[in-house]
Scaffold this motif. Structure first.
Motif, short mmCIF file in Angstrom:
data_model
loop_
_atom_site.label_atom_id
_atom_site.label_comp_id
_atom_site.label_asym_id
_atom_site.label_seq_id
_atom_site.Cartn_x
_atom_site.Cartn_y
_atom_site.Cartn_z
N GLN A 1 4.00 -0.86 3.88
CA GLN A 1 2.71 -1.08 4.53
C GLN A 1 1.94 -2.09 3.71
O GLN A 1 1.71 -1.90 2.52
CB GLN A 1 1.92 0.21 4.64
CG GLN A 1 0.60 0.05 5.36
CD GLN A 1 -0.10 1.38 5.54
OE1 GLN A 1 0.53 2.34 5.97
NE2 GLN A 1 -1.36 1.43 5.20
N GLU B 1 0.81 -1.21 0.00
CA GLU B 1 0.00 0.00 0.00
C GLU B 1 0.84 1.26 0.00
O GLU B 1 0.43 2.29 -0.54
CB GLU B 1 -0.92 -0.01 1.22
CG GLU B 1 -1.87 -1.20 1.21
CD GLU B 1 -2.34 -1.61 2.59
OE1 GLU B 1 -1.86 -1.05 3.61
OE2 GLU B 1 -3.20 -2.50 2.65
N ARG B 2 2.02 1.16 0.62
CA ARG B 2 2.84 2.36 0.75
C ARG B 2 4.28 1.97 1.03
O ARG B 2 4.54 1.06 1.81
CB ARG B 2 2.30 3.20 1.91
CG ARG B 2 2.98 4.53 2.11
CD ARG B 2 2.18 5.42 3.05
NE ARG B 2 2.23 5.00 4.42
CZ ARG B 2 2.99 5.56 5.36
NH1 ARG B 2 3.76 6.58 5.07
NH2 ARG B 2 2.96 5.11 6.60
#
Length: 95
Positions: free
Chosen positions: A67, A44-45
């Motif tokens: 993440q 996600e990140r």
């Protein structure tokens, strides 16, 4: 009823497939982790990228703090490929 886990927790180097993006300057950004059973986990990140030693499983390479599923994880890239520090409990493994 929940299962009880006994014994000492340890970590092992677990190599995984990683889908990446490489920009024109050669900067690598991991996008997705593919587990050996075929499950895909979206990254996600990207939180941090830096050279570091893996003190828990040994080795040295680039540590990506990412993440996945709303939780912070470490993903490593070394000369052999990509790996995670897999948690092992008496034969039961989790990421």
């Amino acid at each position: 009823m929940s299962a009880m886990v006994s014994g000492i927790e340890r970590r092992e180097k677990h190599y995984v497939e990683v889908i990446v993006d490489v920009d024109p300057e050669g900067e690598v950004t991991p996008l997705e982790l593919v587990w050996e059973d075929g499950r895909h986990f979206e990254i996600e990140r990207l939180i941090e990228r830096r050279r570091a030693a893996s003190m828990k499983v040994g080795g040295y390479g680039i540590r990506y703090t990412v993440q996945i599923g709303g939780r912070q994880r470490h993903l490593w890239q070394d000369d052999s490929g990509w790996y995670v520090e897999e948690i092992v409990h008496d034969g039961i493994t989790t990421m």
